[in-house]
Motif scaffolding. Sequence first.
Motif, PDB file in Angstrom:
ATOM      1  N   PHE A  33       0.857  -1.184   0.000  1.00 39.49           N
ATOM      2  CA  PHE A  33       0.000   0.000   0.000  1.00 39.49           C
ATOM      3  C   PHE A  33       0.892   1.233   0.000  1.00 39.49           C
ATOM      4  CE2 PHE A  33      -2.779  -3.082   2.082  1.00 39.49           C
ATOM      5  CZ  PHE A  33      -4.048  -2.761   1.631  1.00 39.49           C
ATOM      6  N   GLY A  34       0.456   2.282  -0.681  1.00 36.31           N
ATOM      7  CA  GLY A  34       1.169   3.549  -0.644  1.00 36.31           C
ATOM      8  C   GLY A  34       0.206   4.715  -0.738  1.00 36.31           C
ATOM      9  N   ASP A  35       0.404   5.705   0.111  1.00 36.36           N
ATOM     10  CA  ASP A  35      -0.416   6.910   0.078  1.00 36.36           C
ATOM     11  C   ASP A  35       0.370   8.044   0.736  1.00 36.36           C
ATOM     12  OD1 ASP A  35      -3.578   7.479  -0.458  1.00 36.36           O
ATOM     13  OD2 ASP A  35      -2.753   8.856   1.028  1.00 36.36           O
ATOM     14  N   ALA A  36       0.001   9.255   0.399  1.00 36.20           N
ATOM     15  CA  ALA A  36       0.652  10.421   0.997  1.00 36.20           C
ATOM     16  C   ALA A  36       0.257  10.591   2.462  1.00 36.20           C
ATOM     17  CB  ALA A  36       0.303  11.678   0.209  1.00 36.20           C
ATOM     18  N   PHE A  37      -0.884  10.003   2.852  1.00 39.64           N
ATOM     19  CA  PHE A  37      -1.418  10.213   4.196  1.00 39.64           C
ATOM     20  C   PHE A  37      -1.633   8.889   4.925  1.00 39.64           C
ATOM     21  CE2 PHE A  37      -2.903  13.637   1.428  1.00 39.64           C
ATOM     22  CZ  PHE A  37      -2.350  14.729   2.078  1.00 39.64           C
ATOM     23  N   GLU A  38      -1.096   8.799   6.126  1.00 41.56           N
ATOM     24  CA  GLU A  38      -1.190   7.596   6.954  1.00 41.56           C
ATOM     25  C   GLU A  38      -2.637   7.188   7.215  1.00 41.56           C
ATOM     26  OE1 GLU A  38      -0.683   4.362   9.226  1.00 41.56           O
ATOM     27  OE2 GLU A  38       1.044   5.403   8.405  1.00 41.56           O
ATOM     28  N   ASN A  39      -3.506   8.156   7.523  1.00 39.69           N
ATOM     29  CA  ASN A  39      -4.881   7.810   7.869  1.00 39.69           C
ATOM     30  C   ASN A  39      -5.627   7.168   6.700  1.00 39.69           C
ATOM     31  OD1 ASN A  39      -4.928  10.342   6.532  1.00 39.69           O
ATOM     32  ND2 ASN A  39      -6.836  10.932   7.535  1.00 39.69           N
ATOM     33  N   ARG A  40      -5.341   7.602   5.485  1.00 44.24           N
ATOM     34  CA  ARG A  40      -5.993   6.983   4.316  1.00 44.24           C
ATOM     35  C   ARG A  40      -5.497   5.560   4.109  1.00 44.24           C
ATOM     36  NH1 ARG A  40      -8.536  10.621   0.037  1.00 44.24           N
ATOM     37  NH2 ARG A  40      -8.810  12.520   1.229  1.00 44.24           N
ATOM     38  N   LEU A  41      -4.208   5.365   4.254  1.00 49.11           N
ATOM     39  CA  LEU A  41      -3.647   4.027   4.107  1.00 49.11           C
ATOM     40  C   LEU A  41      -4.247   3.087   5.146  1.00 49.11           C
ATOM     41  CD1 LEU A  41       0.015   3.121   3.356  1.00 49.11           C
ATOM     42  CD2 LEU A  41      -1.280   1.854   5.047  1.00 49.11           C
ATOM     43  N   SER A  42      -4.273   3.521   6.386  1.00 53.73           N
ATOM     44  CA  SER A  42      -4.820   2.679   7.459  1.00 53.73           C
ATOM     45  C   SER A  42      -6.286   2.353   7.234  1.00 53.73           C
ATOM     46  CB  SER A  42      -4.657   3.370   8.816  1.00 53.73           C
ATOM     47  OG  SER A  42      -3.302   3.553   9.115  1.00 53.73           O
ATOM     48  N   SER A  43      -7.037   3.347   6.810  1.00 56.07           N
ATOM     49  CA  SER A  43      -8.461   3.139   6.551  1.00 56.07           C
ATOM     50  C   SER A  43      -8.682   2.153   5.407  1.00 56.07           C
ATOM     51  CB  SER A  43      -9.124   4.482   6.241  1.00 56.07           C
ATOM     52  OG  SER A  43     -10.487   4.307   5.949  1.00 56.07           O
ATOM     53  N   ALA A  44      -7.918   2.315   4.323  1.00 53.76           N
ATOM     54  CA  ALA A  44      -8.050   1.404   3.186  1.00 53.76           C
ATOM     55  C   ALA A  44      -7.697  -0.025   3.588  1.00 53.76           C
ATOM     56  CB  ALA A  44      -7.159   1.863   2.036  1.00 53.76           C
ATOM     57  N   LYS A  45      -6.594  -0.186   4.281  1.00 54.56           N
ATOM     58  CA  LYS A  45      -6.173  -1.524   4.697  1.00 54.56           C
ATOM     59  C   LYS A  45      -7.224  -2.164   5.599  1.00 54.56           C
ATOM     60  CE  LYS A  45      -2.639  -4.119   7.083  1.00 54.56           C
ATOM     61  NZ  LYS A  45      -1.442  -4.076   7.912  1.00 54.56           N
ATOM     62  N   ARG A  46      -7.721  -1.398   6.539  1.00 52.49           N
ATOM     63  CA  ARG A  46      -8.729  -1.907   7.463  1.00 52.49           C
ATOM     64  C   ARG A  46      -9.995  -2.333   6.708  1.00 52.49           C
ATOM     65  NH1 ARG A  46      -8.115   1.802  10.795  1.00 52.49           N
ATOM     66  NH2 ARG A  46      -9.573   3.294   9.905  1.00 52.49           N
ATOM     67  N   GLY A  47     -10.456  -1.484   5.780  1.00 55.04           N
ATOM     68  CA  GLY A  47     -11.664  -1.791   5.020  1.00 55.04           C
ATOM     69  C   GLY A  47     -11.517  -3.004   4.125  1.00 55.04           C
ATOM     70  N   ILE A  48     -10.395  -3.086   3.435  1.00 60.58           N
ATOM     71  CA  ILE A  48     -10.162  -4.214   2.539  1.00 60.58           C
ATOM     72  C   ILE A  48      -9.980  -5.500   3.340  1.00 60.58           C
ATOM     73  CG2 ILE A  48      -8.575  -5.200   0.845  1.00 60.58           C
ATOM     74  CD1 ILE A  48      -8.026  -2.224  -0.031  1.00 60.58           C
ATOM     75  N   LYS A  49      -9.233  -5.385   4.424  1.00 64.80           N
ATOM     76  CA  LYS A  49      -8.962  -6.568   5.246  1.00 64.80           C
ATOM     77  C   LYS A  49     -10.227  -7.098   5.923  1.00 64.80           C
ATOM     78  CE  LYS A  49      -5.089  -8.264   7.760  1.00 64.80           C
ATOM     79  NZ  LYS A  49      -3.827  -8.024   8.382  1.00 64.80           N
ATOM     80  N   SER A  50     -11.198  -6.215   6.169  1.00 73.12           N
ATOM     81  CA  SER A  50     -12.443  -6.673   6.796  1.00 73.12           C
ATOM     82  C   SER A  50     -13.208  -7.632   5.882  1.00 73.12           C
ATOM     83  CB  SER A  50     -13.323  -5.489   7.191  1.00 73.12           C
ATOM     84  OG  SER A  50     -13.894  -4.880   6.047  1.00 73.12           O
ATOM     85  N   ARG A  51     -13.017  -7.499   4.578  1.00 70.18           N
ATOM     86  CA  ARG A  51     -13.698  -8.384   3.615  1.00 70.18           C
ATOM     87  C   ARG A  51     -12.800  -9.509   3.112  1.00 70.18           C
ATOM     88  NH1 ARG A  51     -16.784  -5.154  -0.898  1.00 70.18           N
ATOM     89  NH2 ARG A  51     -17.467  -7.273  -1.318  1.00 70.18           N
ATOM     90  N   VAL A  66       4.996  11.448  -0.019  1.00 68.96           N
ATOM     91  CA  VAL A  66       4.858  11.780  -1.435  1.00 68.96           C
ATOM     92  C   VAL A  66       5.653  10.839  -2.340  1.00 68.96           C
ATOM     93  CG1 VAL A  66       4.247  14.190  -1.050  1.00 68.96           C
ATOM     94  CG2 VAL A  66       6.649  13.557  -1.306  1.00 68.96           C
ATOM     95  N   ASP A  67       6.642  10.133  -1.798  1.00 62.92           N
ATOM     96  CA  ASP A  67       7.413   9.168  -2.579  1.00 62.92           C
ATOM     97  C   ASP A  67       6.978   7.729  -2.335  1.00 62.92           C
ATOM     98  OD1 ASP A  67       8.910  11.133  -3.767  1.00 62.92           O
ATOM     99  OD2 ASP A  67      10.579  10.975  -2.360  1.00 62.92           O
ATOM    100  N   ALA A  68       5.862   7.535  -1.668  1.00 64.10           N
ATOM    101  CA  ALA A  68       5.388   6.182  -1.368  1.00 64.10           C
ATOM    102  C   ALA A  68       5.170   5.363  -2.630  1.00 64.10           C
ATOM    103  CB  ALA A  68       4.097   6.246  -0.551  1.00 64.10           C
ATOM    104  N   TYR A  69       4.776   6.021  -3.707  1.00 64.84           N
ATOM    105  CA  TYR A  69       4.537   5.303  -4.969  1.00 64.84           C
ATOM    106  C   TYR A  69       5.788   4.569  -5.438  1.00 64.84           C
ATOM    107  CZ  TYR A  69       6.991   8.922  -7.659  1.00 64.84           C
ATOM    108  OH  TYR A  69       7.939   9.761  -8.175  1.00 64.84           O
ATOM    109  N   LYS A  70       6.955   5.176  -5.252  1.00 60.54           N
ATOM    110  CA  LYS A  70       8.205   4.540  -5.673  1.00 60.54           C
ATOM    111  C   LYS A  70       8.437   3.242  -4.906  1.00 60.54           C
ATOM    112  CE  LYS A  70      10.661   8.822  -6.762  1.00 60.54           C
ATOM    113  NZ  LYS A  70      11.786   9.679  -6.350  1.00 60.54           N
ATOM    114  N   GLN A  71       8.180   3.288  -3.624  1.00 67.49           N
ATOM    115  CA  GLN A  71       8.402   2.116  -2.788  1.00 67.49           C
ATOM    116  C   GLN A  71       7.425   0.992  -3.127  1.00 67.49           C
ATOM    117  OE1 GLN A  71       8.158   4.861   0.516  1.00 67.49           O
ATOM    118  NE2 GLN A  71      10.066   3.999   1.310  1.00 67.49           N
TER     119      GLN A  71
END
Length: 98
Positions: A33-51, A66-71
Motif C-alpha cells: 500500500f502507498g499513500d501520501a497520508f497515513e490515515n488513508r492508508l490505514s483506513s483502506a487496509k482496514r476496510g479491505i482486510k475486513s472483507r 509523497v514518494d510512497a509510490y516509488k516504494q
Amino acid sequence: DTIKLGLIGCGGRGTGAATQALAADGNTKIVAFGDAFENRLSSAKRGIKSRYKDRVESEGKEFVGVDAYKQVIESDCDMVILATPPGFRPLHFETAVK
C-alpha cells in the motif's frame, strides 16, 4: 499463480478498485500500500482486510509520503493500481514503466 497487487492511492477510488480486483479473481493478493497520508492508508487496509483478511499480505510494505509510490512499485508486485489524483499519475506511470 497468485497475482500480487500494489495499491498507490488509498482513498475511496483506490480502496474500491482494490476491492474489485480481489472480488474478480480469487488468486489476487494485496502485498503493498502507498499513500501520501497515513490515515488513508490505514483506513483502506482496514476496510479491505475486513472483507478479504486472508488476501492482504502487506506487512512491512505500507508506505506513507509523497514518494510512497516509488516504494510500492519497487516492492514485490506483479501489478499496481494507480488511484491517486489524476495530476500525479503521469509521474507514477512513467516510474512503473521504467
